[in-house]
Design a protein around this motif. Structure first.
Motif, short mmCIF file in Angstrom:
data_model
loop_
_atom_site.label_atom_id
_atom_site.label_comp_id
_atom_site.label_asym_id
_atom_site.label_seq_id
_atom_site.Cartn_x
_atom_site.Cartn_y
_atom_site.Cartn_z
N GLN A 310 0.82 -1.19 0.00
CA GLN A 310 0.00 0.00 0.00
C GLN A 310 0.87 1.27 0.00
OE1 GLN A 310 -2.76 0.23 3.25
NE2 GLN A 310 -4.28 1.24 1.96
N TYR A 311 1.90 1.24 0.82
CA TYR A 311 2.82 2.38 0.92
C TYR A 311 3.50 2.66 -0.42
CZ TYR A 311 6.61 5.31 2.75
OH TYR A 311 7.48 6.33 3.00
N ASN A 313 2.68 1.66 -3.52
CA ASN A 313 1.78 2.04 -4.60
C ASN A 313 1.24 3.46 -4.41
OD1 ASN A 313 1.64 -0.19 -6.56
ND2 ASN A 313 0.99 -1.37 -4.78
N SER A 314 1.15 3.91 -3.18
CA SER A 314 0.67 5.29 -3.01
C SER A 314 1.82 6.29 -2.98
CB SER A 314 -0.21 5.41 -1.76
OG SER A 314 0.46 4.90 -0.66
N ASN A 315 3.06 5.80 -3.12
CA ASN A 315 4.21 6.70 -3.19
C ASN A 315 4.96 6.58 -4.51
OD1 ASN A 315 4.71 8.29 -0.53
ND2 ASN A 315 4.03 6.26 0.12
N GLN A 318 5.22 1.36 -8.28
CA GLN A 318 4.26 0.29 -8.55
C GLN A 318 4.81 -1.05 -8.05
OE1 GLN A 318 3.34 -0.91 -12.70
NE2 GLN A 318 1.20 -0.59 -12.13
#
Ligand SMILES: *Cc1c(COP(=O)(O)O)cnc(C)c1O
Length: 380
Positions: A310-311, A313-315, A318
């Motif tokens: 999650q970290y 992909n949101s930063n 990919q």
């Protein structure tokens, strides 16, 4: 977003595709199909290569040509991409799932051997499952992530029990075991040129073999089994599985660059192993000393998989989870699954794949590493 693994179109792709478009040779026939097959066979060191529309189709045809029939069994690892197990079902056979080794993530050959010893018997020339008498027709080792199976053990077991091997080398172009290229360990082996693979034609696949008759049959079956050059006389049920010329043109250009792609994948692998070796609880896939992998898709294990995914992909990095083990999918949940410790599940629970395209820049690699490090740092 730094992508996970994307095609690298930096050579003669445009030129060769333009040639197809300019001459109108975009479809079934054309010189690029032959050239791609020839270049590919030369690289792998196999006498024959037959192109087809994707790796899944290649596996289907290879299994069929190796004699897999309705109601047979084919042994596959429980951790693989879905296409391995799906291709088995296209022949009417069912998979028998074997758990993987905890450190290499490859089919556990000791477990395989024990299963064959304990649960199968010879019936005439066939090896059958004792509980239902159904034939075990083939073993499909998969070189998971471009790392390789213990092909000495697989070969020995296959010979001892008289079972054909069909190598799923779709991820392993350029990987070697004891100096021998993947694809050379079985009667028929298959490769994929899907968008995320080490070379890509958008979609594409290849079968390689040392058996001329098998190669001819593979071409025949993938081109609707047309038996006469003029008349539309088809002598069996065939498939429209051919690779079109315009995609083969991309393949030729990709093969020209393959040595540099392979070098880059290995460089990425060395970089990540060096930079991330002491980060958090990260553990890498183990490479046996007999193996020189192509380092196709960089994947590691951590207890904090979900949070890390999650970290990242949101930063802008990919990243993806590993494949859900076959025995957990609805289609295969009632198939035979051979395991001691359910390593597949443990590996799945902990695995994360991170960006490793051959076109990735040094700066992007640094960013991936610093983002991963900051995830573990922020948490302490
Ligand atoms: C990519 C892949 C395939 C299938 O290849 P496609 O070209 O996508 O059909 C089969 N098996 C494995 C293990 C793969 O990774």
């Amino acid at each position: 977003m730094i992508p996970l693994s994307v095609p690298n179109i930096s050579g003669n792709e445009w030129k060769y595709v333009k040639d197809c478009l300019d001459t109108g040779w975009i479809s079934s026939v054309g010189s690029y199909v032959n050239e791609f097959e020839k270049k590919f066979a030369e690289y792998v060191g196999a006498p024959y290569a037959v192109a087809c529309m994707n790796g899944t189709a290649a596996l289907h045809i290879a299994l069929q040509l190796c004699g897999v029939r309705r109601n047979d069994y084919v042994i596959v690892p429980n951790i693989t991409f879905i296409a391995s197990a799906n291709s088995v079902t296209y022949t009417g056979a069912s998979p028998i799932l074997i758990d993987v080794e905890p450190d290499t993530w490859q089919m556990d050959t000791r477990l395989l051997k024990k299963f064959l010893q304990d649960q199968t018997e010879k019936k005439g020339n066939d090896l059958v499952l004792r509980s239902d008498g159904r034939r075990i027709a083939a073993i499909m080792p998969v070189h998971v992530l471009g790392n390789m199976c213990d092909m000495d053990a697989i070969t020995e077991i296959a010979e001892e029990y008289g079972v054909t091997v069909v190598e799923d080398a779709t991820e392993a172009l350029g990987s070697t075991f004891k100096g021998k290229n993947s694809g050379l360990f079985s009667k028929m082996s298959c490769f994929s040129f899907n968008g995320n693979k080490i070379i890509s034609t958008g979609g594409g696949g290849m079968m390689v073999t040392s058996d001329e008759a098998l190669a001819k049959k593979a071409k025949h079956l993938t081109t609707q089994a047309k038996a006469d050059p003029m008349e539309y006389f088809h002598d069996e049920i065939g498939y429209n599985y051919r690779l079109v010329n315009v995609l083969a043109a991309i393949g030729v250009a990709q093969m020209e660059q393959f040595p540099s792609f392979l070098e880059k994948k290995k460089k990425i692998d060395r970089f990540y192993r060096k930079e991330l070796g002491d980060t958090g609880d990260i553990v890498f896939q183990k490479v046996q000393h007999d193996t020189d992998p192509n380092c196709w898709l960089f994947t590691f294990s951590t207890d904090r998989k979900q949070a890390l995914l999650q970290y990242l992909n949101s930063n802008g990095v990919q990243s993806r989870p590993f494949w859900v083990p076959m025995n957990q999918l609805p289609m295969f949940s009632s198939d035979l699954y051979i395991t001691n410790d359910n390593n597949s599940q443990k590996i799945y629970n902990r695995s994360v794949s991170i960006p490793c395209s051959t076109g990735i820049t040094d700066e992007e690699l640094q960013t991936v590493v610093s983002t991963i490090k900051s995830f573990y740092d922020e948490d302490v």
